[in-house]
Write an enzyme that holds these catalytic residues in place. Structure first.
Site, PDB file in Angstrom:
ATOM      1  N   TYR A   1      -9.857  -3.155  -2.103  1.00 19.90           N
ATOM      2  CA  TYR A   1      -8.923  -2.045  -1.859  1.00 19.90           C
ATOM      3  C   TYR A   1      -7.474  -2.529  -1.856  1.00 19.90           C
ATOM      4  CZ  TYR A   1      -6.604   1.843   0.451  1.00 19.90           C
ATOM      5  OH  TYR A   1      -5.746   2.869   0.770  1.00 19.90           O
TER       6      TYR A   1
ATOM      7  N   SER B   1      -1.348   4.010  -3.396  1.00 18.51           N
ATOM      8  CA  SER B   1      -2.412   5.020  -3.353  1.00 18.51           C
ATOM      9  C   SER B   1      -2.644   5.734  -4.677  1.00 18.51           C
ATOM     10  CB  SER B   1      -2.125   6.060  -2.265  1.00 18.51           C
ATOM     11  OG  SER B   1      -2.426   5.538  -0.994  1.00 18.51           O
TER      12      SER B   1
ATOM     13  N   LYS C   1      -5.925   5.101  -6.230  1.00 14.09           N
ATOM     14  CA  LYS C   1      -7.137   5.810  -5.807  1.00 14.09           C
ATOM     15  C   LYS C   1      -7.687   6.711  -6.917  1.00 14.09           C
ATOM     16  CE  LYS C   1      -5.642   5.789  -0.953  1.00 14.09           C
ATOM     17  NZ  LYS C   1      -5.077   6.579   0.162  1.00 14.09           N
TER      18      LYS C   1
ATOM     19  N   VAL D   1       2.859   4.928  -1.446  1.00 14.11           N
ATOM     20  CA  VAL D   1       3.962   4.490  -0.587  1.00 14.11           C
ATOM     21  C   VAL D   1       4.861   3.470  -1.272  1.00 14.11           C
ATOM     22  CG1 VAL D   1       2.774   5.055   1.559  1.00 14.11           C
ATOM     23  CG2 VAL D   1       2.553   2.751   0.596  1.00 14.11           C
TER      24      VAL D   1
END
Length: 313
Positions: free
Chosen positions: A196, A71, A74, A266
């Site tokens: 993604y 993440s 992002k 994560v």
């Protein structure tokens, strides 16, 4: 940020002390296993790096070992999408903390397919849609963007993690199809998901990550190259979103105790931006109940506290 961060006599010694403390501490959770490829990482790995705006690098522990950024990716996607869409982006994704799980479907249904912020999964999928619809090859553009920022052409996606993400990404698919039903996904859902999962599977080490995000500590200008990555307003906005939403449901606690814009993944990594000073990146795979790397959070907390770093002075 008011005032100048306190400079330790030997920053590397401080980092080595923090790593030693982290190695003795309980792991604070379990390694992520819902993506099977992540379950095999070394749970005992601990690393930290600080890259200052003048290019000075301090490291300790496993700071040069690459890991899946997940993440943290992002942030890069958001910066790219903001450059392409400017204020129109905020009509498709909001800038509020969610108060729900990072992959909540219920909240997205309630709010008619408009995600609360770009750092929950639904918001990141909207950002991925922006990139897939505005770049002829969004995955190539993404990895080249990251390589340029980190000044490391060897950065790549981990193919095993990418495949594992695709195989176990049903909940993200559900989020994307729900937003598609509300008209908030323009590209084909499989294309958006592929992008993604690709960006999440990129592998970087602590030094690469800290260096790559230097522009957020420098009003949008990348230290070293002096290239303007985004305008000062965009850097401000990204840092604000990191402060309110970058640490999932632990964001408020992290702002309260540490006071730095931060983003976790994560894969066990966490980056924290110190305006006018530099960027800290720590890594330790076991995750706490919020999905944040417990020992990495503690290392950054102690570094910030001992040096008096906070954007809320």
């Amino acid at each position: 940020m008011e005032g100048t961060p306190q400079q330790p006599k030997n920053c590397t010694s401080l980092l080595e002390e923090l790593v030693a403390e982290a190695r003795k501490a309980p792991p604070g959770g379990q390694v992520a296993d819902y993506i099977p490829a992540l379950a095999h990482v070394n749970a005992d790995a601990v690393g930290i790096a600080v890259v200052e705006l003048d290019g000075t690098v301090h490291t300790a522990g496993d700071a040069n070992e690459a890991f899946s950024i997940q993440s943290i990716s992002k942030i890069f996607g958001l910066a790219m999408a903001m450059n392409r869409m400017d204020d129109a982006l905020w009509e498709r994704v909001r800038m509020e903390p969610s108060g729900q799980a990072f992959n909540s479907i219920v909240q997205l249904e309630w709010e008619h397919g408009i995600p609360r912020n770009p750092f929950i999964n639904a918001g990141a999928l909207v950002v991925a849609d922006v990139l897939t619809s505005r770049y002829s090859s969004s995955k190539t553009a993404f990895v080249q963007y990251v390589r340029q920022l980190a000044n490391n052409e060897s950065i790549h996606a981990d193919h095993d993690v990418w495949e594992s993400e695709k195989e176990h990404g049903n909940r993200n698919a559900a989020l994307a199809y729900l937003m598609k039903s509300f008209g908030n996904i323009e590209s084909g859902v499989p294309e958006v998901l592929d992008h993604y999962f690709f960006q999440c599977s990129i592998a970087m080490n602590c030094v690469d990550l800290a260096r790559s995000l230097g522009f957020l500590a420098n009003k949008g200008i990348q230290p070293g190259t002096e290239q303007r990555i985004c305008d000062a307003r965009s850097a401000h906005r990204i840092n604000a979103l990191l402060s309110t939403s970058g640490m999932y449901d632990q964001s408020g606690e992290f702002a309260f105790t540490v006071g730095l814009p931060a983003k976790s993944g994560v894969g066990g990594g966490i980056v924290a931006v110190v305006p006018d000073y530099g960027v800290i990146c720590a890594w330790s795979p076991p995750l706490n109940r919020y999905g944040n790397p417990a020992r990495a959070v503690e290392m950054i907390t102690q570094f910030a506290l001992r040096l008096g770093l906070s954007v809320y002075h």
